[in-house]
Write a protein that holds these residues in place. Structure first.
Motif, PDB file in Angstrom:
ATOM      1  N   UNK A  11      88.419  22.726  35.205  1.00 28.59           N
ATOM      2  CA  UNK A  11      89.213  21.573  35.653  1.00 28.59           C
ATOM      3  C   UNK A  11      90.200  21.212  34.554  1.00 28.59           C
ATOM      4  N   UNK A  12      91.341  20.650  34.931  1.00 30.30           N
ATOM      5  CA  UNK A  12      92.287  20.109  33.940  1.00 30.30           C
ATOM      6  C   UNK A  12      91.970  18.622  33.824  1.00 30.30           C
ATOM      7  N   UNK A  24      91.831  17.303  40.414  1.00 30.98           N
ATOM      8  CA  UNK A  24      90.642  17.639  39.608  1.00 30.98           C
ATOM      9  C   UNK A  24      89.829  18.790  40.209  1.00 30.98           C
ATOM     10  N   UNK A  25      90.442  19.558  41.090  1.00 28.75           N
ATOM     11  CA  UNK A  25      89.719  20.716  41.640  1.00 28.75           C
ATOM     12  C   UNK A  25      89.563  21.806  40.574  1.00 28.75           C
ATOM     13  N   UNK A  26      88.445  22.502  40.680  1.00 31.20           N
ATOM     14  CA  UNK A  26      88.249  23.686  39.832  1.00 31.20           C
ATOM     15  C   UNK A  26      89.236  24.765  40.243  1.00 31.20           C
ATOM     16  N   UNK A  27      89.712  25.513  39.266  1.00 32.14           N
ATOM     17  CA  UNK A  27      90.683  26.576  39.548  1.00 32.14           C
ATOM     18  C   UNK A  27      90.633  27.609  38.436  1.00 32.14           C
ATOM     19  N   UNK A  28      91.184  28.777  38.732  1.00 29.36           N
ATOM     20  CA  UNK A  28      91.213  29.849  37.745  1.00 29.36           C
ATOM     21  C   UNK A  28      92.145  30.952  38.207  1.00 29.36           C
ATOM     22  N   UNK A  29      92.267  31.961  37.375  1.00 26.41           N
ATOM     23  CA  UNK A  29      93.178  33.069  37.646  1.00 26.41           C
ATOM     24  C   UNK A  29      92.388  34.365  37.469  1.00 26.41           C
ATOM     25  N   UNK A  30      92.399  35.233  38.499  1.00 26.42           N
ATOM     26  CA  UNK A  30      91.687  36.519  38.398  1.00 26.42           C
ATOM     27  C   UNK A  30      92.410  37.448  37.422  1.00 26.42           C
ATOM     28  N   UNK A  40     103.436  22.167  33.849  1.00 32.66           N
ATOM     29  CA  UNK A  40     104.030  20.891  33.430  1.00 32.66           C
ATOM     30  C   UNK A  40     103.049  19.769  33.701  1.00 32.66           C
ATOM     31  N   UNK A  41     102.793  18.962  32.681  1.00 34.87           N
ATOM     32  CA  UNK A  41     101.836  17.875  32.827  1.00 34.87           C
ATOM     33  C   UNK A  41     102.323  16.614  32.114  1.00 34.87           C
TER      34      UNK A  41
END
Ligand code: MD5
Ligand code: FE
Length: 203
Positions: free
Chosen positions: A122-123, A174-180, A199-200
Motif C-alpha cells: 500500500x502507499x 489505499x488498495x494493495x498493488x504491485x507490478x509483475x 506523482x503524489x
C-alpha cells in the motif's frame, strides 16, 4: 479512452502519448542530477526497481524505514525541482480523472529493467489520503496487480503500456498493488526499461 477499474481508479489509455518526449526529457534532466539508484528496504533487501525523485519531497527507503524527505540521501542536496511539464501533466491527468486541483509535491521515478518487479504493498507514507496519485507508464509494457484493502484479497491483473496513465483516489487510494516481473524487450524510446512516474502529495 477512460475506463474505470474499480471505484476511484481510472485508466486513461495513451493519455501521455503526445507528451512522451517532454516527460522523458524531464526524466533525463532529473536523473542527471539525482541518479537512479536501487535503495535498501528496512529488512535489508535491495529493491529490484531503480529510483530517483524530484519535487519538494522525495520518497526514500533505507534501514531506518520508508519516508519522504526533502534531501536526496546520495548527495545530501535538495531533490531536483519538479520540471514544469511534469507538474502540469499530472494536474491535467488528475483533472481528466475527476480529481481537480491536484498539486503534487513529489514525483517518484521508477525504472524497471527486465527481471525487476514490485511486490504487493500500500502507499501510505503520505499525510493526506484524500489526495489522489497519478501514475504514468513509459517504455516497455508490464502487468500491474490491483488488489483490495487487505493483502489477502486476490488482485486483478491490468496490462499497462507506453503512454498509459492511471489515477488512484478515493476508495482506491489505499488498495494493495504491485507490478509483475518485467519481461525482456526493447522499446524505441526507452530501450530495455519501463519508467513509471508516480506523482503524489506527500505533505
Ligand atoms: C508503478 N508504483 O507502476 C507503481 C505505480 C510505487 C508504485 O506502486 O509505490 O512506486 S503507482 C500505483 C498505485 C498507487 C496508489 C494506489 C494504487 C496504485 N492502487 O490503489 O492500486 O511503478
Ligand atoms: Fe505503490
Amino acid at each position: 479512452t477512460c475506463e474505470s477499474l474499480m471505484e476511484g481508479a481510472v485508466v486513461l489509455r495513451q493519455f501521455a502519448l503526445a507528451e512522451t518526449d517532454q516527460l522523458l526529457a524531464g526524466i533525463r534532466q532529473v536523473t542527471a542530477q539525482a541518479p537512479l539508484r536501487q535503495m535498501k528496504t528496512p529488512g535489508g533487501h535491495t529493491m529490484s526497481v531503480a529510483m530517483s525523485c524530484c519535487g519538494e519531497q522525495g520518497w526514500v527507503t533505507d534501514s531506518r524505514g520508508y519516508r519522504y524527505q526533502p534531501e536526496d540521501p546520495v548527495s545530501d542536496q535538495p531533490w531536483p525541482a519538479m520540471p514544469e511539464a511534469l507538474y502540469r501533466f499530472a494536474g491535467r491527468a488528475a483533472d481528466a480523472a475527476g480529481f481537480p486541483g491536484f498539486e503534487p509535491d513529489s514525483c517518484l521515478i521508477n525504472c524497471y529493467r527486465p527481471g525487476a518487479k514490485m511486490g504487493l504493498h500500500q502507499d501510505r507514507d503520505e499525510q493526506d489520503f484524500s489526495q489522489p496519485i497519478v501514475s504514468v507508464s513509459l517504455g516497455l509494457p508490464v502487468v500491474f496487480q490491483f488488489g483490495g484493502l487487505k493483502r489477502n484479497e486476490r488482485p486483478i491483473k491490468v496490462p499497462l503500456a507506453h503512454g498509459d496513465v492511471v489515477v488512484w483516489g478515493g476508495p482506491a487510494r489505499l488498495r494493495y498493488h504491485g507490478v509483475l516481473t518485467l519481461k525482456a524487450g526493447e522499446h524505441p524510446l526507452t530501450g530495455a526499461c519501463r519508467y513509471n512516474l508516480t506523482f503524489r502529495r506527500a505533505r
